[in-house]
Design a protein around this motif. Structure first.
Motif, PDB file in Angstrom:
ATOM      1  N   THR A 185       0.822  -1.208   0.000  1.00 60.75           N
ATOM      2  CA  THR A 185       0.000   0.000   0.000  1.00 60.75           C
ATOM      3  C   THR A 185       0.861   1.265   0.000  1.00 60.75           C
ATOM      4  O   THR A 185       0.553   2.237  -0.703  1.00 60.75           O
ATOM      5  CB  THR A 185      -0.927   0.008   1.218  1.00 60.75           C
ATOM      6  OG1 THR A 185      -0.154  -0.278   2.401  1.00 60.75           O
ATOM      7  CG2 THR A 185      -2.017  -1.044   1.077  1.00 60.75           C
ATOM      8  N   THR A 226      -4.476  10.602  -5.079  1.00 62.53           N
ATOM      9  CA  THR A 226      -5.495  11.051  -4.117  1.00 62.53           C
ATOM     10  C   THR A 226      -6.007   9.887  -3.269  1.00 62.53           C
ATOM     11  O   THR A 226      -6.115   9.992  -2.036  1.00 62.53           O
ATOM     12  CB  THR A 226      -6.674  11.718  -4.855  1.00 62.53           C
ATOM     13  OG1 THR A 226      -6.199  12.837  -5.603  1.00 62.53           O
ATOM     14  CG2 THR A 226      -7.727  12.181  -3.864  1.00 62.53           C
ATOM     15  N   CYS A 227      -6.321   8.777  -3.928  1.00 62.33           N
ATOM     16  CA  CYS A 227      -6.837   7.608  -3.189  1.00 62.33           C
ATOM     17  C   CYS A 227      -5.824   7.119  -2.161  1.00 62.33           C
ATOM     18  O   CYS A 227      -6.173   6.841  -1.004  1.00 62.33           O
ATOM     19  CB  CYS A 227      -7.178   6.487  -4.167  1.00 62.33           C
ATOM     20  SG  CYS A 227      -8.611   6.804  -5.219  1.00 62.33           S
ATOM     21  N   THR A 241      -3.283   8.807  -0.863  1.00 62.50           N
ATOM     22  CA  THR A 241      -3.012   9.814   0.167  1.00 62.50           C
ATOM     23  C   THR A 241      -4.086   9.770   1.249  1.00 62.50           C
ATOM     24  O   THR A 241      -3.792   9.901   2.445  1.00 62.50           O
ATOM     25  CB  THR A 241      -2.940  11.216  -0.459  1.00 62.50           C
ATOM     26  OG1 THR A 241      -1.875  11.246  -1.425  1.00 62.50           O
ATOM     27  CG2 THR A 241      -2.682  12.268   0.602  1.00 62.50           C
ATOM     28  N   LEU A 242      -5.346   9.576   0.836  1.00 60.08           N
ATOM     29  CA  LEU A 242      -6.426   9.460   1.817  1.00 60.08           C
ATOM     30  C   LEU A 242      -6.233   8.234   2.711  1.00 60.08           C
ATOM     31  O   LEU A 242      -6.648   8.233   3.884  1.00 60.08           O
ATOM     32  CB  LEU A 242      -7.772   9.380   1.097  1.00 60.08           C
ATOM     33  CG  LEU A 242      -8.222  10.654   0.370  1.00 60.08           C
ATOM     34  CD1 LEU A 242      -9.513  10.391  -0.411  1.00 60.08           C
ATOM     35  CD2 LEU A 242      -8.423  11.803   1.358  1.00 60.08           C
ATOM     36  N   ALA A 243      -5.616   7.183   2.150  1.00 61.52           N
ATOM     37  CA  ALA A 243      -5.389   5.957   2.929  1.00 61.52           C
ATOM     38  C   ALA A 243      -4.087   5.993   3.719  1.00 61.52           C
ATOM     39  O   ALA A 243      -3.814   5.069   4.499  1.00 61.52           O
ATOM     40  CB  ALA A 243      -5.378   4.745   1.991  1.00 61.52           C
ATOM     41  N   PRO A 263      -2.965   7.590   6.408  1.00 59.10           N
ATOM     42  CA  PRO A 263      -2.976   7.412   7.867  1.00 59.10           C
ATOM     43  C   PRO A 263      -3.093   5.958   8.305  1.00 59.10           C
ATOM     44  O   PRO A 263      -2.675   5.606   9.422  1.00 59.10           O
ATOM     45  CB  PRO A 263      -4.211   8.218   8.308  1.00 59.10           C
ATOM     46  CG  PRO A 263      -4.401   9.241   7.238  1.00 59.10           C
ATOM     47  CD  PRO A 263      -4.001   8.541   5.968  1.00 59.10           C
ATOM     48  N   TRP A 281       1.444   4.271  -2.955  1.00 56.72           N
ATOM     49  CA  TRP A 281       1.344   5.712  -2.725  1.00 56.72           C
ATOM     50  C   TRP A 281       2.560   6.440  -3.291  1.00 56.72           C
ATOM     51  O   TRP A 281       2.416   7.454  -3.983  1.00 56.72           O
ATOM     52  CB  TRP A 281       1.242   6.001  -1.226  1.00 56.72           C
ATOM     53  CG  TRP A 281       1.234   7.479  -0.954  1.00 56.72           C
ATOM     54  CD1 TRP A 281       0.195   8.340  -1.141  1.00 56.72           C
ATOM     55  CD2 TRP A 281       2.330   8.264  -0.453  1.00 56.72           C
ATOM     56  NE1 TRP A 281       0.575   9.626  -0.800  1.00 56.72           N
ATOM     57  CE2 TRP A 281       1.879   9.612  -0.378  1.00 56.72           C
ATOM     58  CE3 TRP A 281       3.645   7.958  -0.078  1.00 56.72           C
ATOM     59  CZ2 TRP A 281       2.704  10.638   0.071  1.00 56.72           C
ATOM     60  CZ3 TRP A 281       4.462   8.988   0.372  1.00 56.72           C
ATOM     61  CH2 TRP A 281       3.984  10.310   0.440  1.00 56.72           C
TER      62      TRP A 281
END
Length: 312
Positions: A47, A199-200, A202-204, A206, A51
């Protein structure tokens, strides 16, 4: 991973330069795959790798665009199709890197080249194109080649094979989406596709960073260089491909795209000592031959160019 067909193709002015760029693109994308496989082998979670791959990609693409041109490039006639293409591209990247953790690079790459044949076979139902026996025969031939590659006794992990076939289906969907957004500027598609993935992920971030942080703390210069290079090789490969399709017709470039399998085999041998056996090469040849043959047939069926009217 196999390069995505350019959203726009034009009869080029310098076909030999186009061919050279396609060959360089195949090596760049194969180096991306090898870098991703290597960095996962040292323990980095997939993952976080995805990113970095998409974030560096979009940063490099945006750096090449003049600020005044960015707003114009973001304008698309089919925003939903662009978002869907970006989601599918991100998903196929995820499944392909997963497959690479189970399969040698050459075999994983060759399975992915079933995708354009699947796309052509499904074109009558999904794109409204006339059904053609030649396309179905080419798809059948490519599938037979894949069966030779993944045959019992080949030693390939079933999970990796399943992930590879899933990736091929996603790539076929990506090609179909590419045709839908062909009315946009190619760089518009590059920005949207890279932006959606970045974007997807970056949102994940955390949720993915805590698992990656202990591994990242142990990274040296080599590991960081390989990790960051995934975005560089990906952006470079796709940019060279876009320029290649501007310089030469797609039908002329199609056979050279399959050289990515050679690049994948060479890198797999140099980095991990993996090299396909004779039967696997036979299956690869069947897959490539099916793709090249249908490419030649489609080239002969192309509509003749309309001559320009003379201005008196």
């Amino acid at each position: 991973m196999p390069p995505t067909p350019s959203p726009q193709t034009t009869l080029g002015r310098s076909p030999f330069a186009g061919i050279a760029l396609v060959v360089l693109s195949s090596w760049s994308l194969s180096t991306l795959d090898a870098s991703g496989k290597w960095i996962m082998a040292v323990g980095l979670p997939l993952t976080f790798l995805c990113w970095v791959r998409f974030f560096v990609h979009i940063v490099l693409v945006l750096a090449l665009i003049r600020p005044r041109s960015l707003s114009k490039l973001l304008q698309t006639q089919r925003p939903y199709a662009q978002v869907l293409r970006g989601i599918v591209m991100f998903s196929s990247t995820f499944t392909f890197f997963s497959a690479l953790s189970y399969l040698p690079q050459a075999e994983a790459t060759s399975i992915n080249f079933l995708a354009p044949l699947i796309m052509l076979a499904c074109a009558p139902w999904l794109l409204g194109e006339p059904p053609r026996l030649s396309r179905w025969l080419a798809a059948l031939g490519g599938f037979m080649g894949i069966l030779v590659i993944i045959r019992p006794g080949s030693g390939l992990d079933p999970i990796g094979v399943a992930l590879g076939l899933c990736t091929a289906l996603l790539f076929a969907t990506q090609y179909l989406c590419t045709r839908r957004v062909a009315i946009d500027n190619p760089m518009t598609t590059m920005v949207w596709s890279g932006g959606v993935g970045a974007t997807c992920m970056t949102l994940a971030l955390p949720f993915t960073l805590p698992n990656a942080w202990p591994v990242l703390r142990e990274f040296g210069v080599l590991e960081w260089s390989v990790l960051l290079s995934t975005g560089v090789w990906g952006a470079l490969g796709h940019l060279m491909q876009i320029q290649a399709y501007r310089l030469a017709p797609a039908s002329m470039l199609a056979p050279f795209i399959y050289l990515q399998i050679v690049a994948a085999a060479a890198l797999g041998w140099m980095v991990w000592g993996d090299f396909p056996d004779a039967l696997t090469w036979l299956g690869i040849a069947v897959v490539c031959g099916s793709g090249i043959a249908i490419g030649a047939v489609e080239w002969r069926r192309r509509p003749a160019p309309v001559p320009k009217a003379k201005v008196s």
